[in-house]
Design a protein around this motif. Sequence first.
Motif, PDB file in Angstrom:
ATOM      1  N   ARG A  66      11.943   6.986   4.931  1.00 36.82           N
ATOM      2  CA  ARG A  66      13.346   6.703   4.498  1.00 36.82           C
ATOM      3  C   ARG A  66      13.562   6.310   2.981  1.00 36.82           C
ATOM      4  NH1 ARG A  66      15.248   2.636   9.489  1.00 36.82           N
ATOM      5  NH2 ARG A  66      14.848   4.190  11.293  1.00 36.82           N
ATOM      6  N   GLY A  67      12.654   6.608   2.227  1.00 36.92           N
ATOM      7  CA  GLY A  67      12.812   6.311   0.809  1.00 36.92           C
ATOM      8  C   GLY A  67      12.179   4.933  -0.004  1.00 36.92           C
ATOM      9  N   ARG A  68      11.664   4.228   1.046  1.00 31.81           N
ATOM     10  CA  ARG A  68      11.153   2.894   0.417  1.00 31.81           C
ATOM     11  C   ARG A  68       9.886   3.067  -0.345  1.00 31.81           C
ATOM     12  NH1 ARG A  68      12.468  -2.309   2.605  1.00 31.81           N
ATOM     13  NH2 ARG A  68      13.331  -1.243   4.338  1.00 31.81           N
ATOM     14  N   THR A  69       9.684   2.658  -1.374  1.00 32.54           N
ATOM     15  CA  THR A  69       8.279   2.674  -1.730  1.00 32.54           C
ATOM     16  C   THR A  69       7.448   1.676  -1.276  1.00 32.54           C
ATOM     17  OG1 THR A  69       9.291   3.240  -3.994  1.00 32.54           O
ATOM     18  CG2 THR A  69       7.056   2.571  -4.287  1.00 32.54           C
ATOM     19  N   VAL A  70       6.274   2.072  -0.693  1.00 32.12           N
ATOM     20  CA  VAL A  70       5.228   1.065  -0.203  1.00 32.12           C
ATOM     21  C   VAL A  70       3.931   1.267  -0.838  1.00 32.12           C
ATOM     22  CG1 VAL A  70       4.101   0.531   1.993  1.00 32.12           C
ATOM     23  CG2 VAL A  70       6.364   1.651   2.006  1.00 32.12           C
ATOM     24  N   LEU A  71       3.447   0.343  -1.454  1.00 33.69           N
ATOM     25  CA  LEU A  71       2.067   0.455  -2.313  1.00 33.69           C
ATOM     26  C   LEU A  71       1.162  -0.685  -1.467  1.00 33.69           C
ATOM     27  CD1 LEU A  71       1.498   0.556  -5.901  1.00 33.69           C
ATOM     28  CD2 LEU A  71       0.226  -0.806  -4.645  1.00 33.69           C
ATOM     29  N   PHE A  72      -0.081  -0.166  -1.047  1.00 36.91           N
ATOM     30  CA  PHE A  72      -0.726  -1.177  -0.275  1.00 36.91           C
ATOM     31  C   PHE A  72      -2.100  -0.851  -0.853  1.00 36.91           C
ATOM     32  CE2 PHE A  72      -1.164   2.525   2.347  1.00 36.91           C
ATOM     33  CZ  PHE A  72      -2.417   2.570   2.933  1.00 36.91           C
ATOM     34  N   SER A  73      -3.128  -2.057  -0.922  1.00 40.54           N
ATOM     35  CA  SER A  73      -4.470  -1.933  -0.930  1.00 40.54           C
ATOM     36  C   SER A  73      -5.088  -2.004   0.085  1.00 40.54           C
ATOM     37  CB  SER A  73      -4.816  -2.945  -2.156  1.00 40.54           C
ATOM     38  OG  SER A  73      -4.705  -4.498  -1.315  1.00 40.54           O
ATOM     39  N   SER A  74      -6.394  -1.427   0.174  1.00 34.21           N
ATOM     40  CA  SER A  74      -7.293  -1.321   1.588  1.00 34.21           C
ATOM     41  C   SER A  74      -8.715  -0.678   0.972  1.00 34.21           C
ATOM     42  CB  SER A  74      -6.398  -0.390   2.560  1.00 34.21           C
ATOM     43  OG  SER A  74      -7.563  -0.250   3.701  1.00 34.21           O
ATOM     44  N   HIS A  75      -9.532  -1.183   1.668  1.00 27.15           N
ATOM     45  CA  HIS A  75     -11.081  -0.604   1.325  1.00 27.15           C
ATOM     46  C   HIS A  75     -11.197   0.106   2.697  1.00 27.15           C
ATOM     47  CE1 HIS A  75     -11.392  -4.376   3.478  1.00 27.15           C
ATOM     48  NE2 HIS A  75     -12.510  -3.921   4.068  1.00 27.15           N
ATOM     49  N   ILE A  76     -10.297   0.381   3.644  1.00 26.49           N
ATOM     50  CA  ILE A  76     -10.658   1.171   4.833  1.00 26.49           C
ATOM     51  C   ILE A  76     -10.238   2.479   4.721  1.00 26.49           C
ATOM     52  CG2 ILE A  76     -10.379   1.118   7.530  1.00 26.49           C
ATOM     53  CD1 ILE A  76     -10.346  -1.826   7.443  1.00 26.49           C
ATOM     54  N   LEU A  77     -11.010   3.563   4.506  1.00 22.70           N
ATOM     55  CA  LEU A  77     -10.445   5.017   4.196  1.00 22.70           C
ATOM     56  C   LEU A  77      -9.591   5.605   5.378  1.00 22.70           C
ATOM     57  CD1 LEU A  77     -13.409   6.530   2.231  1.00 22.70           C
ATOM     58  CD2 LEU A  77     -11.424   5.859   1.398  1.00 22.70           C
ATOM     59  N   GLU A  78      -9.940   5.000   6.472  1.00 20.11           N
ATOM     60  CA  GLU A  78      -8.948   5.448   7.638  1.00 20.11           C
ATOM     61  C   GLU A  78      -7.644   5.123   7.567  1.00 20.11           C
ATOM     62  OE1 GLU A  78      -9.977   3.359  11.281  1.00 20.11           O
ATOM     63  OE2 GLU A  78      -9.248   5.418  12.658  1.00 20.11           O
TER      64      GLU A  78
END
Length: 206
Positions: free
Chosen positions: A133-145
Amino acid sequence: MMGGLLPPSTGSVTLDGEVIWRNEQIYRRIGLVPEREAMYDVVTGWEFVLANARLHRLPDPEAAAHRALETVEMTGAQGRGIATYSKGMKQRIKMATALVHDPPVLLLDEPFNGMDPRQRLQLMDLLVEMGRRGRTVLFSSHILEEVEQIATNIQVMVAGRHAASGDFREIRRLMTERPHQYTIRSDDDRALAAAIMAEGACPGCG
């Protein structure tokens, strides 16, 4: 730094051309979910989300709080004290506070911590839909899945330094093609060398 909580040691962090550091107005456009679990345990989930809606001076904070809680499927537990929540529930209530003012940018630090499989899938689907829908979502994760199922653009950090960029396949290829170095120790180096050469596992050794 991206959330405006720390100044960069060099350079600047901007959102749509505006410097974030010490720019309170920029918080209207950012929703932040920190990794730390510490919260205001003396209030209920509803009170916590509603307080955030009021701090943003939304025209109808009650409606905004209800909408955010519904989005993360926490309306059934909104009347309970946060102290009684599981870790996964606390993550979802933090997500509600990040969404309550409908920001165009979300910054999420390990957002799936403590969630059960159903909660994890629900949040993954929600983030993907928000991106569509156009929102920018930036997340950090160490789980590749998690990264593979959600992210369209991946930035890899190693020891605090930027190491690689690209989509999931490009990052996987870099990891696969990276040369590996093994160290073998033995009490009898001559016997080990003879065994390796006999197996033909040492190209160029002979």
